[in-house]
Write a protein that holds these residues in place. Structure first.
Motif, PDB file in Angstrom:
ATOM      1  N   LEU A 125       0.861  -1.196   0.000  1.00 59.70           N
ATOM      2  CA  LEU A 125       0.000   0.000   0.000  1.00 59.70           C
ATOM      3  C   LEU A 125       0.893   1.241   0.000  1.00 59.70           C
ATOM      4  CD1 LEU A 125      -2.792  -0.602   2.707  1.00 59.70           C
ATOM      5  CD2 LEU A 125      -3.066  -0.560   0.206  1.00 59.70           C
ATOM      6  N   TYR A 126       0.410   2.337  -0.593  1.00 64.30           N
ATOM      7  CA  TYR A 126       1.132   3.601  -0.519  1.00 64.30           C
ATOM      8  C   TYR A 126       1.127   4.127   0.916  1.00 64.30           C
ATOM      9  CZ  TYR A 126       1.029   3.916  -5.620  1.00 64.30           C
ATOM     10  OH  TYR A 126       1.209   3.671  -6.948  1.00 64.30           O
ATOM     11  N   TYR A 127       2.161   4.900   1.224  1.00 64.47           N
ATOM     12  CA  TYR A 127       2.193   5.575   2.527  1.00 64.47           C
ATOM     13  C   TYR A 127       0.913   6.381   2.747  1.00 64.47           C
ATOM     14  CZ  TYR A 127       3.106   9.490   5.680  1.00 64.47           C
ATOM     15  OH  TYR A 127       2.989  10.443   6.655  1.00 64.47           O
ATOM     16  N   GLU A 128       0.499   7.081   1.708  1.00 64.71           N
ATOM     17  CA  GLU A 128      -0.680   7.949   1.812  1.00 64.71           C
ATOM     18  C   GLU A 128      -1.938   7.176   2.232  1.00 64.71           C
ATOM     19  OE1 GLU A 128       1.656   8.198  -0.483  1.00 64.71           O
ATOM     20  OE2 GLU A 128       2.367  10.194   0.086  1.00 64.71           O
ATOM     21  N   ASP A 129      -1.942   5.886   1.945  1.00 62.19           N
ATOM     22  CA  ASP A 129      -3.111   5.068   2.290  1.00 62.19           C
ATOM     23  C   ASP A 129      -3.008   4.420   3.673  1.00 62.19           C
ATOM     24  OD1 ASP A 129      -4.331   5.673  -0.122  1.00 62.19           O
ATOM     25  OD2 ASP A 129      -3.291   4.050  -1.168  1.00 62.19           O
ATOM     26  N   GLN A 130      -1.939   4.738   4.417  1.00 66.05           N
ATOM     27  CA  GLN A 130      -1.814   4.175   5.761  1.00 66.05           C
ATOM     28  C   GLN A 130      -1.226   5.219   6.711  1.00 66.05           C
ATOM     29  OE1 GLN A 130       0.984   0.745   5.733  1.00 66.05           O
ATOM     30  NE2 GLN A 130       1.433   1.227   3.603  1.00 66.05           N
ATOM     31  N   LYS A 131      -1.558   6.489   6.390  1.00 70.24           N
ATOM     32  CA  LYS A 131      -0.990   7.617   7.129  1.00 70.24           C
ATOM     33  C   LYS A 131      -1.394   7.626   8.601  1.00 70.24           C
ATOM     34  CE  LYS A 131       0.030  12.131   5.141  1.00 70.24           C
ATOM     35  NZ  LYS A 131      -0.440  13.177   4.209  1.00 70.24           N
ATOM     36  N   ASP A 132      -2.657   7.338   8.889  1.00 71.71           N
ATOM     37  CA  ASP A 132      -3.104   7.381  10.286  1.00 71.71           C
ATOM     38  C   ASP A 132      -2.411   6.296  11.107  1.00 71.71           C
ATOM     39  OD1 ASP A 132      -4.706   9.504   9.683  1.00 71.71           O
ATOM     40  OD2 ASP A 132      -6.541   8.317   9.460  1.00 71.71           O
ATOM     41  N   ALA A 133      -2.332   5.114  10.541  1.00 68.68           N
ATOM     42  CA  ALA A 133      -1.625   4.022  11.229  1.00 68.68           C
ATOM     43  C   ALA A 133      -0.151   4.375  11.375  1.00 68.68           C
ATOM     44  CB  ALA A 133      -1.805   2.714  10.461  1.00 68.68           C
ATOM     45  N   ALA A 134       0.402   5.018  10.353  1.00 65.50           N
ATOM     46  CA  ALA A 134       1.821   5.406  10.406  1.00 65.50           C
ATOM     47  C   ALA A 134       2.075   6.378  11.560  1.00 65.50           C
ATOM     48  CB  ALA A 134       2.252   6.025   9.077  1.00 65.50           C
ATOM     49  N   LYS A 135       1.120   7.265  11.807  1.00 66.15           N
ATOM     50  CA  LYS A 135       1.292   8.218  12.917  1.00 66.15           C
ATOM     51  C   LYS A 135       1.360   7.500  14.257  1.00 66.15           C
ATOM     52  CE  LYS A 135      -0.428  12.426  10.876  1.00 66.15           C
ATOM     53  NZ  LYS A 135      -1.555  13.343  10.676  1.00 66.15           N
ATOM     54  N   ILE A 136       0.485   6.527  14.452  1.00 68.58           N
ATOM     55  CA  ILE A 136       0.475   5.778  15.717  1.00 68.58           C
ATOM     56  C   ILE A 136       1.768   4.970  15.856  1.00 68.58           C
ATOM     57  CG2 ILE A 136      -0.721   4.012  17.064  1.00 68.58           C
ATOM     58  CD1 ILE A 136      -3.307   4.807  15.581  1.00 68.58           C
ATOM     59  N   ARG A 137       2.123   4.283  14.788  1.00 70.26           N
ATOM     60  CA  ARG A 137       3.336   3.442  14.840  1.00 70.26           C
ATOM     61  C   ARG A 137       4.582   4.307  15.076  1.00 70.26           C
ATOM     62  NH1 ARG A 137       4.995  -2.437  13.294  1.00 70.26           N
ATOM     63  NH2 ARG A 137       7.196  -2.208  13.729  1.00 70.26           N
ATOM     64  N   THR A 138       4.636   5.463  14.402  1.00 74.86           N
ATOM     65  CA  THR A 138       5.820   6.319  14.552  1.00 74.86           C
ATOM     66  C   THR A 138       5.924   6.867  15.968  1.00 74.86           C
ATOM     67  OG1 THR A 138       5.693   6.927  12.228  1.00 74.86           O
ATOM     68  CG2 THR A 138       7.034   8.333  13.638  1.00 74.86           C
ATOM     69  N   GLN A 139       4.787   7.232  16.549  1.00 75.06           N
ATOM     70  CA  GLN A 139       4.828   7.752  17.916  1.00 75.06           C
ATOM     71  C   GLN A 139       5.385   6.699  18.875  1.00 75.06           C
ATOM     72  OE1 GLN A 139       1.154   9.422  19.423  1.00 75.06           O
ATOM     73  NE2 GLN A 139       2.129   9.880  21.401  1.00 75.06           N
ATOM     74  N   SER A 140       4.917   5.477  18.726  1.00 74.67           N
ATOM     75  CA  SER A 140       5.433   4.396  19.565  1.00 74.67           C
ATOM     76  C   SER A 140       6.915   4.161  19.284  1.00 74.67           C
ATOM     77  CB  SER A 140       4.628   3.122  19.310  1.00 74.67           C
ATOM     78  OG  SER A 140       5.327   1.990  19.773  1.00 74.67           O
ATOM     79  N   PHE A 141       7.294   4.268  18.011  1.00 72.24           N
ATOM     80  CA  PHE A 141       8.697   4.085  17.623  1.00 72.24           C
ATOM     81  C   PHE A 141       9.586   5.132  18.281  1.00 72.24           C
ATOM     82  CE2 PHE A 141      12.095   5.324  14.581  1.00 72.24           C
ATOM     83  CZ  PHE A 141      12.826   4.145  14.543  1.00 72.24           C
ATOM     84  N   LEU A 142       9.148   6.397  18.206  1.00 71.24           N
ATOM     85  CA  LEU A 142       9.985   7.477  18.751  1.00 71.24           C
ATOM     86  C   LEU A 142       9.983   7.481  20.282  1.00 71.24           C
ATOM     87  CD1 LEU A 142       9.040  10.360  16.261  1.00 71.24           C
ATOM     88  CD2 LEU A 142      11.205   9.075  16.345  1.00 71.24           C
ATOM     89  N   ASP A 143       8.832   7.165  20.881  1.00 66.88           N
ATOM     90  CA  ASP A 143       8.728   7.209  22.346  1.00 66.88           C
ATOM     91  C   ASP A 143       9.355   5.987  23.012  1.00 66.88           C
ATOM     92  OD1 ASP A 143       7.388   9.548  22.025  1.00 66.88           O
ATOM     93  OD2 ASP A 143       5.400   8.764  22.553  1.00 66.88           O
ATOM     94  N   LYS A 144       9.219   4.833  22.385  1.00 67.19           N
ATOM     95  CA  LYS A 144       9.629   3.594  23.052  1.00 67.19           C
ATOM     96  C   LYS A 144      10.796   2.886  22.371  1.00 67.19           C
ATOM     97  CE  LYS A 144       6.053   3.765  25.884  1.00 67.19           C
ATOM     98  NZ  LYS A 144       4.731   3.190  25.572  1.00 67.19           N
ATOM     99  N   ARG A 145      10.711   2.737  21.072  1.00 67.26           N
ATOM    100  CA  ARG A 145      11.679   1.860  20.402  1.00 67.26           C
ATOM    101  C   ARG A 145      13.033   2.540  20.202  1.00 67.26           C
ATOM    102  NH1 ARG A 145      10.648  -2.926  21.431  1.00 67.26           N
ATOM    103  NH2 ARG A 145      11.533  -3.763  19.503  1.00 67.26           N
TER     104      ARG A 145
END
Lengths: 244, 244
Positions: free
Chosen positions: B124-144
């Motif tokens: 899928l294009y990034y544009e089609d999973q932007k909301d999920a990407a925001k959640i995943r990125t937040q967890s990535f930056l805060d925890k991972r």
């Protein structure tokens, strides 16, 4: 001296790929976290290594293997290290890199299996990312499983020494790991795997052949083999499964 | 004979970790997909290997290295193979498994970086999973990121031979790969990485030290170093970045 395998108790998880190799070779090993504290092992012993402030070669996460003082982390690395010692690796040194490459592709596949139930965050519960898990799992079953499995089928087909082993003409740790991912897929997605044997006959036959190996058969029937469960990598959530 | 590196043209991606080692060692190599078709290389040459119906050791995906007839796939495996030849690996054989383990942790980290912009499906294009990407990125930056980077900081701190190298007292391919992930994080998440040097002083210092190596400095300034871009693994999407 016995090998020491460090991995979480209560699940097959990534540790299982190492257990299968140790069991097939009837190697002496201690499954450290599953042993009692009294014996000097147990979870505490594992956490002691992970949290050590002086150990020079701390692992990032389980599983890791201790052989004397040497700590070898990561499944594929452990199998690279153990393979020759357990007579489960190609004799040719060049081919050992090829076997390791296959194992690293399996490692990538396992990460994708994990992400079917945890697409958004490892630290969130599955229940809190169920909708995303459905989308990710559909893509996994429709696109990724066929991509990986048809690759493994091709590797078997193009093996000049016959299509019964992933590499060479003898069983290696790669064959054992293919058994484990096929077994796990059938546990997690029984409906989606319904036509597996028809689509990937060589991979399915390899799974069955590994299960016939006396030490694997004995292990799978023993209490040492923890059943698949929803703490592991392969989880059976009926709502994520779909018809083939 | 020159090494042949097979990787997609137009992005740093996973191939970059191999390029850095080859460049640091001033090794002779061909970046196959970036060469002309006329020279016998180019994308066609790469696809020919990937789609071969007769090659016994087909790789699952780029990057892979060809050294004569041997095909070595996966970044960490390529570096395991090249490390000793390029004098970028520990001399001690046991320590080579430790270095490889560190590289496999870096490989896992890279997969997580990729999944920040593609949490639901690779196709899928990034544009089609932007909301999920925001959640995943937040967890990535805060925890991972803290989990991985404080681990690397600890590895440096606990190195009995000094905190300027990930392993031993000489530069290895692991140091070069740490440079690359730190560089990539700063490109992708400049706001979130604002305090990086304060939080992980040894990791930051290692990044800077690698950049001072003459061959790396020359490479980074050359046209051979493709700039970071949004086809690679480290992508700068301002909407995914956040304050430190």
């Amino acid at each position: 001296m016995a090998y020491e395998l460090y991995y979480w108790d209560g699940l097959q998880g990534r540790g299982e790929f190492v257990r299968l190799a140790l069991e097939d070779a009837a190697a002496e090993y201690v499954d450290v976290a599953r042993e009692s504290k009294k014996s000097g092992y147990g979870m505490d012993a594992m956490m002691k290594v992970l949290n050590s402030k002086s150990e020079p070669h701390i692992p990032f996460a389980p599983p890791f293997l201790k052989d004397g003082k040497l700590i070898v982390p990561h499944v594929a690395n452990i199998l690279l290290y153990l393979g020759p010692k357990l007579h489960l690796a190609p004799k040719d040194e060049g081919l050992r890199y090829v076997a390791h490459g296959l194992q690293l592709t399996i490692a990538d596949f396992i990460t994708e299996v994990h992400d079917t139930h945890h697409p958004l965050a490892t630290d969130l519960y599955y229940e809190d990312q169920k909708d995303a898990a459905k989308i990710r799992t559909q893509s996994f079953l429709d696109k990724r499983v066929p991509k990986f499995m048809s690759y493994f089928e091709r590797v078997l087909k193009q093996n000049p020494q016959g299509d019964t082993h992933m590499i060479g003409d003898k069983a290696t740790y790669v064959d054992l790991s293919v058994f484990q991912i096929v077994d796990g897929l059938h546990y997690a997605f029984p409906r989606a795997m319904n036509k597996f044997g028809k689509l990937y006959p060589r991979v399915a036959a390899l799974h069955d052949a590994v299960l016939q190996r006396p030490n694997i058969a004995a292990y799978v029937d023993s209490e040492r083999r923890i059943p698949f469960n929803e703490s592991g990598i392969f989880r059976h959530y009926p709502e994520l499964d779909q018809d083939a």
